[in-house]
Design an enzyme around this catalytic site. Structure first.
Site: not given
Ligand code: EPZ
Length: 424
Positions: A22-23, A116, A121, A305, A397
């Site tokens: 998915k990701n 989610c 986020r 995850d 999802r």
């Molecule tokens: C990706 O989400 C995945 N989703 C998530 O999978 C996964 O949990 C996550 O990466 C971490 O591995 C997809 O790939 C579609 P991040 P993403 O930006 O990109 C902070 C699942 O269950 N952050 O790496 O949204 C954020 O708040 C899902 O399949 C900022 O502060 O994750 C978090 O604490 C859920 N500012 C951390 O970084 C930003 O602009 C990591 O988020 C962006 C992120």
């Protein structure tokens, strides 16, 4: 209303093929916007978030249709650069379309993405990075208005390795003039898969999978046929199901090289995990051992995850395991539901202590989010009696068909769709 009925307490046995990731496929579908010509996304998982991406593509004027397990996308008809609020709220990955639309159209409009609820986020890293490439981004009443007559390749430093921000910037950088270097990039395997896809379309992306990703922009991208990598979190889920319920299973197509943090924890718990080029096998009997401590972290650390499903797989272990969630602020929403099955879990801030119990019992539970929902299924398989899992839209999802997969692994599981009544 959809519900799963799981009668647990018996070991698993069987084999399942692991769905496409998915990701990985979601950013790839956003990336199709950068291409001229037809893209065939092979091994594309048919799940709700992919449906949402397809609806975004179609709303923008693109063509997307299923041919067996491939999704065939042609973005030549793209005639819009705005994504509606309704579509944006469907999933978090909708924000990845921003970089691609901006690169192709010179402007984009969208609202804040859904997804989610795992704590705050923000998308500040996405917008700061795009600004650095020359985009003018204004927020008006929850709507992001982005403009860039021209994007210019620059060095962008990410203060934390955000997966989504890295992907967004890679897509925008493909349409920028000159070279973009993303420092502090996320190293997740899905980033590498996106780079492989982009390169198959004629882009020049190097370093994906390391902390420094370089994109030489300005190249015309063409169509291609690309096979999406296997879903490492779906694989982790089924391995944890085996850890919880016991048994002997084989996950065809799963790749251990992307799952070492998880398979290492499972081995410490007493599972016999082996792998080869065909997939991963897992066997175990009796109760697991606690694994001491599990700290989630960006790749190659233990994946956030997989935190919920590992927790569920260890509920009947001997001893206590301490989980520390460092990626998201609020990723223990499944804990209250797991307690309904008899789990002993104490949460304090970002730490959760799981003390293994001898037996779990079936109960009525409700999914709180995607992986939390998968964790309820994992725990239900280890519990005596019947568990009814509700709010399956969360699970849908990210899992193509969790009922089908768990049934193939020998689970006693049924899905019932019923009309909503007052009692439900
Ligand atoms: C990706 O989400 C995945 N989703 C998530 O999978 C996964 O949990 C996550 O990466 C971490 O591995 C997809 O790939 C579609 P991040 P993403 O930006 O990109 C902070 C699942 O269950 N952050 O790496 O949204 C954020 O708040 C899902 O399949 C900022 O502060 O994750 C978090 O604490 C859920 N500012 C951390 O970084 C930003 O602009 C990591 O988020 C962006 C992120």
């Amino acid at each position: 209303m959809s519900r799963l009925f799981i009668r647990g307490g018996r070991p698993l046995a069987g084999e399942v093929s692991i769905q496409g990731a998915k990701n990985s496929v979601l950013p790839i579908l956003a990336a199709t916007i950068l291409t001229a010509g037809q893209v065939e996304v092979r091994h594309c998982p048919a799940l709700r978030d992919v449906d949402a991406a397809v609806r975004i593509l179609r709303a923008l004027g693109c063509d997307a249709r299923w041919e067996g397990t491939s999704l065939v996308v042609d973005t030549s008809g793209l005639n819009d650069w705005a994504i509606s609020d309704i579509l944006m709220r469907e999933m978090r990955s909708s924000v990845i379309f921003l970089g691609a639309i901006l690169a192709r159209c010179g402007q984009a409009r969208c609202s804040m993405p859904g997804g989610c609820e795992l704590g705050p986020r923000p998308i500040d890293l996405h917008t700061a990075g795009l600004r650095r490439l020359g985009a003018d981004i204004r927020e008006e009443g929850g709507t992001l208005l982005c403009r860039a007559e021209k994007l210019t390749g620059r060095q962008v430093v990410l203060s934390l390795p955000s997966v989504g921000a890295t992907e967004n910037l890679m897509l925008a950088a493909c349409g920028a003039e000159g070279t973009t270097v993303i420092l502090g990039a996320a190293r997740e395997p899905e980033i590498e898969d996106l780079a492989l896809f982009l390169n198959a379309c004629g882009a020049r992306v190097t370093g994906a999978g390391s902390g420094t990703v370089t994109v030489e922009g300005g190249r015309k991208l063409h169509g291609c046929a690309y096979t999406v990598m296997p879903d490492r979190i779906a694989a982790a889920t089924y391995l944890c199901c085996c850890a919880g319920a016991g048994g002997d299973i084989f996950l065809r197509g799963a790749r251990e090289q992307e799952l070492f943090a998880v398979t290492d924890a499972l081995r410490r718990a007493g599972c016999c995990v082996t792998s080869d080029s065909a997939g991963i096998a897992c066997a175990c009997a009796g109760r697991r051992q606690s694994v001491g401590s599990v700290r989630t972290a960006p790749y190659p650390g233990f994946p956030t995850d997989a935190q919920a499903v590992l927790m569920a797989g260890l509920l009947r272990s001997r001893g206590a395991t301490v989980f520390e969630e460092t990626v998201f602020e609020n990723r223990y929403r499944h804990v209250d539901e797991l307690r309904r099955l008899g789990a002993d879990i104490r949460v304090s801030g970002r730490v959760a202590v799981v003390s293994g119990v001898e037996t779990l019992h079936g109960a009525a539970v409700e999914c709180t989010d995607l992986r939390g929902g998968a964790a309820l299924c994992t725990a239900a398989l280890a519990a005596e009696g019947e568990t009814c899992v509700r709010a399956l839209h969360h699970i849908d999802r990210g899992y193509e068909d969790i009922r089908r997969d768990l049934a193939a692994l020998g689970a006693d599981i049924e899905r019932k769709e019923t009309r909503l009544t007052g009692q439900e």
